[in-house]
Scaffold this active site. Structure first.
Site, PDB file in Angstrom:
ATOM      1  N   SER A  89     -13.497  12.439 -46.306  1.00 45.73           N
ATOM      2  CA  SER A  89     -14.962  12.420 -46.326  1.00 45.73           C
ATOM      3  C   SER A  89     -15.561  11.996 -44.994  1.00 45.73           C
ATOM      4  CB  SER A  89     -15.459  11.493 -47.447  1.00 45.73           C
ATOM      5  OG  SER A  89     -14.883  10.213 -47.325  1.00 45.73           O
TER       6      SER A  89
ATOM      7  N   HIS B 123     -17.833   6.629 -44.087  1.00 45.17           N
ATOM      8  CA  HIS B 123     -18.839   7.699 -43.982  1.00 45.17           C
ATOM      9  C   HIS B 123     -19.714   7.505 -42.747  1.00 45.17           C
ATOM     10  CE1 HIS B 123     -18.561   8.294 -48.637  1.00 45.17           C
ATOM     11  NE2 HIS B 123     -17.468   8.671 -47.992  1.00 45.17           N
TER      12      HIS B 123
END
Length: 313
Positions: free
Chosen positions: A144, A195
């Site tokens: 991610s 992230h």
């Protein structure tokens, strides 16, 4: 330690179905390779998750630097894999076609390692700012972080678009930031620092020095493609013919003269007869206009001579 293989699960089956709907022939090579690698390592992980996840404690203090390479390509469960790979599928299709496969593979390789480094720097800053050593033990896996970086690149190369984040229309310029905060509140177990590291690396590429550094490092490799230079069908000729200027392609009418297929065939036969001097006329060695050539109308005397010649043969 013996590797533990995973069985086929609902998330994986849904991912394979989505890939089949797109079609393998429509997925660029590097994007497809990343999908295959992640699926393979999910089904047959190199090591247990506790031995591949990335943390300050493991990578820095215990010097297990190989986790920088392993962590991005391992996933916690089938739905973690599904959502990451679906995102990779669409981002990869858009970016790889724009940046070309070699450069896109270069980006994936650099981002995978660099995001891990930035992630650990952020975790160290949290330890210092919050005076909480537990952040050194936060261990993360998954692709991610790279996906957030690719999202920044995609928004950079496709500006001015509006995207939907959980049903809300958001300008693509701010979509990654809104998504970062929204995911953290909806799924508190996700890695906020991982992230954020992806977004920062993406900004380092689009607005900072990272892109120039990568270009400088790849300067000695001839098959790397410059991503900012527009490439089209005629770009191969620019280096050899500097005076060449692009001309808009002719319309279908210019090529056919507005004739039907039957009329085109008839004209082609007439042109062939005239070139072979069946009509007794003189050759025109000058350059004919581009497209179909319309011979002058034959007089009655010319037609009579043509018939006589055929009988003489």
């Amino acid at each position: 330690m013996e590797r533990r293989q995973r069985g086929v699960s609902a998330g994986l089956l849904l991912l394979l179905y989505q890939i089949s709907q797109v079609g393998l022939q429509n997925i660029p090579s590097v994007t497809l390779g990343v999908l295959v690698l992640n699926i393979f390592l999910f089904l047959s992980p190199l090591r247990p998750l506790s031995e591949v996840c990335l943390s300050v404690n493991e990578a820095v203090h215990r010097k297990n630097w190989q986790r920088l390479l392993l962590a991005p390509f391992h996933h916690a469960d089938d739905w973690h894999l599904y959502y990451n790979m679906i995102s990779m599928l669409w981002k990869g299709i858009m970016l790889e076609r724009k940046l070309k496969s070699i450069w896109f593979a270069y980006i994936i390789a650099v981002f995978s390692v660099l995001i891990g480094i930035v992630y650990m720097v952020l975790e160290v800053l949290l330890v210092i700012i919050l005076d909480d050593p537990s952040y050194e033990r936060n261990c993360g896996v998954g692709f991610s972080g790279v996906l957030f970086a690719l999202k920044v690149l995609n928004n950079h190369y496709n500006p001015g678009r509006v995207t939907s984040v959980f049903g809300l229309p958001i300008s693509s310029k701010y979509a990654c930031w809104v998504e970062l905060v929204a995911i953290h509140f909806i799924s508190p177990g996700t890695s906020f620092a991982g992230h954020l590291a992806g977004i920062l690396v993406g900004l380092m590429y689009t607005m900072g020095p990272l892109k120039k550094i990568m270009q400088a490092c790849a300067g000695g490799i001839s098959f790397f493609t410059e991503p900012d230079r527009p490439r089209d069908y005629y770009s191969e000729y620019y280096g050899y013919y500097p005076d060449y200027q692009y001309r808009a392609p002719r319309s279908y009418f210019d090529y056919t003269g507005g004739l039907t297929e039957e009329e085109q065939l008839e004209r082609a036969v007439l042109n062939s007869l005239n070139e072979r001097d069946f009509g007794g006329g003189t050759h025109n060695y000058g350059q004919r206009p581009y497209g179909f050539w319309f011979p002058p109308e034959n007089s009655e005397e010319d037609m009579r001579r043509r018939r006589l010649r055929r009988f003489d043969r």
